[in-house]
Motif scaffolding. Structure first.
Motif, PDB file in Angstrom:
ATOM      1  N   ARG A  84     -13.757  39.345  21.251  1.00  0.00           N
ATOM      2  CA  ARG A  84     -14.286  38.752  22.478  1.00  0.00           C
ATOM      3  C   ARG A  84     -13.290  37.729  22.998  1.00  0.00           C
ATOM      4  N   ARG A  85     -13.216  37.655  24.316  1.00  0.00           N
ATOM      5  CA  ARG A  85     -12.448  36.605  24.979  1.00  0.00           C
ATOM      6  C   ARG A  85     -13.359  35.982  26.015  1.00  0.00           C
ATOM      7  N   TYR A  86     -13.570  34.681  25.897  1.00  0.00           N
ATOM      8  CA  TYR A  86     -14.439  33.966  26.823  1.00  0.00           C
ATOM      9  C   TYR A  86     -13.610  32.925  27.565  1.00  0.00           C
ATOM     10  N   GLU A  87     -13.517  33.071  28.866  1.00  0.00           N
ATOM     11  CA  GLU A  87     -12.805  32.106  29.697  1.00  0.00           C
ATOM     12  C   GLU A  87     -13.768  30.979  30.064  1.00  0.00           C
ATOM     13  N   ILE A  88     -13.378  29.752  29.760  1.00  0.00           N
ATOM     14  CA  ILE A  88     -14.249  28.603  30.012  1.00  0.00           C
ATOM     15  C   ILE A  88     -14.262  28.283  31.497  1.00  0.00           C
ATOM     16  N   ASP A  89     -15.462  28.219  32.076  1.00  0.00           N
ATOM     17  CA  ASP A  89     -15.620  28.001  33.510  1.00  0.00           C
ATOM     18  C   ASP A  89     -15.098  26.638  33.942  1.00  0.00           C
ATOM     19  N   GLU A  90     -14.666  26.563  35.171  1.00  0.00           N
ATOM     20  CA  GLU A  90     -14.127  25.320  35.723  1.00  0.00           C
ATOM     21  C   GLU A  90     -15.180  24.219  35.802  1.00  0.00           C
ATOM     22  N   ASP A  91     -16.450  24.578  35.955  1.00  0.00           N
ATOM     23  CA  ASP A  91     -17.483  23.539  36.001  1.00  0.00           C
ATOM     24  C   ASP A  91     -17.757  22.934  34.614  1.00  0.00           C
ATOM     25  N   VAL A  92     -17.267  23.571  33.549  1.00  0.00           N
ATOM     26  CA  VAL A  92     -17.417  23.058  32.189  1.00  0.00           C
ATOM     27  C   VAL A  92     -16.235  22.153  31.840  1.00  0.00           C
ATOM     28  N   THR A  93     -15.047  22.605  32.107  1.00  0.00           N
ATOM     29  CA  THR A  93     -13.847  21.784  31.947  1.00  0.00           C
ATOM     30  C   THR A  93     -12.894  22.128  33.079  1.00  0.00           C
ATOM     31  N   ARG A  94     -12.471  21.100  33.785  1.00  0.00           N
ATOM     32  CA  ARG A  94     -11.713  21.315  35.014  1.00  0.00           C
ATOM     33  C   ARG A  94     -10.419  22.078  34.785  1.00  0.00           C
ATOM     34  N   ASP A  95      -9.576  21.587  33.892  1.00  0.00           N
ATOM     35  CA  ASP A  95      -8.268  22.211  33.733  1.00  0.00           C
ATOM     36  C   ASP A  95      -7.919  22.586  32.300  1.00  0.00           C
ATOM     37  N   GLY A  96      -8.688  22.102  31.334  1.00  0.00           N
ATOM     38  CA  GLY A  96      -8.450  22.451  29.941  1.00  0.00           C
ATOM     39  C   GLY A  96      -7.309  21.701  29.282  1.00  0.00           C
ATOM     40  N   LEU A  97      -6.690  20.756  29.980  1.00  0.00           N
ATOM     41  CA  LEU A  97      -5.541  20.044  29.420  1.00  0.00           C
ATOM     42  C   LEU A  97      -5.926  19.114  28.283  1.00  0.00           C
ATOM     43  N   GLY A  98      -7.197  18.752  28.162  1.00  0.00           N
ATOM     44  CA  GLY A  98      -7.611  17.823  27.121  1.00  0.00           C
ATOM     45  C   GLY A  98      -8.308  18.461  25.945  1.00  0.00           C
ATOM     46  N   LEU A  99      -8.324  19.773  25.860  1.00  0.00           N
ATOM     47  CA  LEU A  99      -8.978  20.446  24.738  1.00  0.00           C
ATOM     48  C   LEU A  99      -8.051  20.386  23.533  1.00  0.00           C
TER      49      LEU A  99
ATOM     50  N   ASN B 148     -22.980  33.756  24.884  1.00  0.00           N
ATOM     51  CA  ASN B 148     -21.677  33.967  25.512  1.00  0.00           C
ATOM     52  C   ASN B 148     -21.503  33.060  26.730  1.00  0.00           C
ATOM     53  N   ARG B 149     -21.785  31.775  26.497  1.00  0.00           N
ATOM     54  CA  ARG B 149     -21.613  30.788  27.559  1.00  0.00           C
ATOM     55  C   ARG B 149     -21.211  29.453  26.954  1.00  0.00           C
ATOM     56  N   ALA B 150     -20.606  28.638  27.793  1.00  0.00           N
ATOM     57  CA  ALA B 150     -20.201  27.296  27.367  1.00  0.00           C
ATOM     58  C   ALA B 150     -20.803  26.280  28.315  1.00  0.00           C
ATOM     59  N   TYR B 151     -21.033  25.106  27.785  1.00  0.00           N
ATOM     60  CA  TYR B 151     -21.505  23.984  28.591  1.00  0.00           C
ATOM     61  C   TYR B 151     -20.887  22.731  27.990  1.00  0.00           C
ATOM     62  N   SER B 152     -20.989  21.623  28.704  1.00  0.00           N
ATOM     63  CA  SER B 152     -20.400  20.399  28.177  1.00  0.00           C
ATOM     64  C   SER B 152     -21.444  19.296  28.152  1.00  0.00           C
ATOM     65  N   MET B 153     -21.180  18.312  27.305  1.00  0.00           N
ATOM     66  CA  MET B 153     -22.051  17.149  27.244  1.00  0.00           C
ATOM     67  C   MET B 153     -21.187  15.897  27.167  1.00  0.00           C
ATOM     68  N   GLN B 154     -21.683  14.840  27.760  1.00  0.00           N
ATOM     69  CA  GLN B 154     -20.997  13.559  27.722  1.00  0.00           C
ATOM     70  C   GLN B 154     -21.940  12.511  27.154  1.00  0.00           C
ATOM     71  N   HIS B 155     -21.352  11.519  26.505  1.00  0.00           N
ATOM     72  CA  HIS B 155     -22.117  10.405  25.958  1.00  0.00           C
ATOM     73  C   HIS B 155     -21.172   9.219  25.869  1.00  0.00           C
ATOM     74  N   ASN B 156     -21.691   8.015  26.018  1.00  0.00           N
ATOM     75  CA  ASN B 156     -20.813   6.855  25.957  1.00  0.00           C
ATOM     76  C   ASN B 156     -20.152   6.703  24.587  1.00  0.00           C
ATOM     77  N   PHE B 157     -20.693   7.284  23.530  1.00  0.00           N
ATOM     78  CA  PHE B 157     -20.059   7.236  22.216  1.00  0.00           C
ATOM     79  C   PHE B 157     -18.744   8.014  22.182  1.00  0.00           C
ATOM     80  N   PHE B 158     -18.533   8.925  23.138  1.00  0.00           N
ATOM     81  CA  PHE B 158     -17.336   9.760  23.132  1.00  0.00           C
ATOM     82  C   PHE B 158     -16.120   9.048  23.705  1.00  0.00           C
ATOM     83  N   HIS B 159     -16.283   7.850  24.175  1.00  0.00           N
ATOM     84  CA  HIS B 159     -15.162   7.068  24.705  1.00  0.00           C
ATOM     85  C   HIS B 159     -15.272   5.674  24.107  1.00  0.00           C
TER      86      HIS B 159
END
Length: 132
Positions: free
Chosen positions: A29-44, A77-88
């Motif tokens: 399988r190859r899953y392309e991560i949607d732009e609404d989940v991660t804009r450019d992927g430079l920080g993965l 077969n989907r990705a989503y993102s989550m944010q929390h103040n603990f992540f920074h």
């Protein structure tokens, strides 16, 4: 003078998760991560896989540029993102001087580790930050 490490980076392809059968070298399988989940992927920065049986597998990808975690479900077969103040965790950032190259670094999570499942089958996620 601050340094922009990305410069004029060009995105050639969207970030993807690729599942490979290591016994046969076949791409399952190859899953392309949607732009609404991660804009450019430079920080993965890394990927952590929580593999139960094949269909109940999750992958966790810290996005250190946007201080969030991308979560991929193999079953859905989907990705989503989550944010929390603990992540920074470093509000004062880090100022570095490497061979007279001065720059600030305010990245978020670099990697994730998972505990063994508890009695309810739940794992605890531990995340790693870079501090000076």
């Amino acid at each position: 003078m601050p340094c922009n490490s990305l410069g004029n980076a060009t995105i050639i392809q969207r970030p993807s998760i690729i599942v490979i059968d290591l016994k046969s070298d076949v791409v399952l399988r190859r899953y392309e991560i949607d732009e609404d989940v991660t804009r450019d992927g430079l920080g993965l920065a890394s990927i952590t896989v929580d593999a139960g049986d094949c269909t109940k597998t999750f992958a966790y990808l810290p996005d250190l540029m946007y201080s969030k975690i991308v979560i991929y479900s193999y079953e859905e077969n989907r990705a989503y993102s989550m944010q929390h103040n603990f992540f920074h965790m470093n509000p004062h950032e880090g100022d570095f001087n490497v061979d007279n190259l001065k720059f600030s670094w305010d990245d978020g999570i670099f990697s994730i580790a998972l505990s063994s499942p508890d009695t309810n089958g739940i794992r605890t996620a531990f995340f790693f930050f870079f501090f000076r």
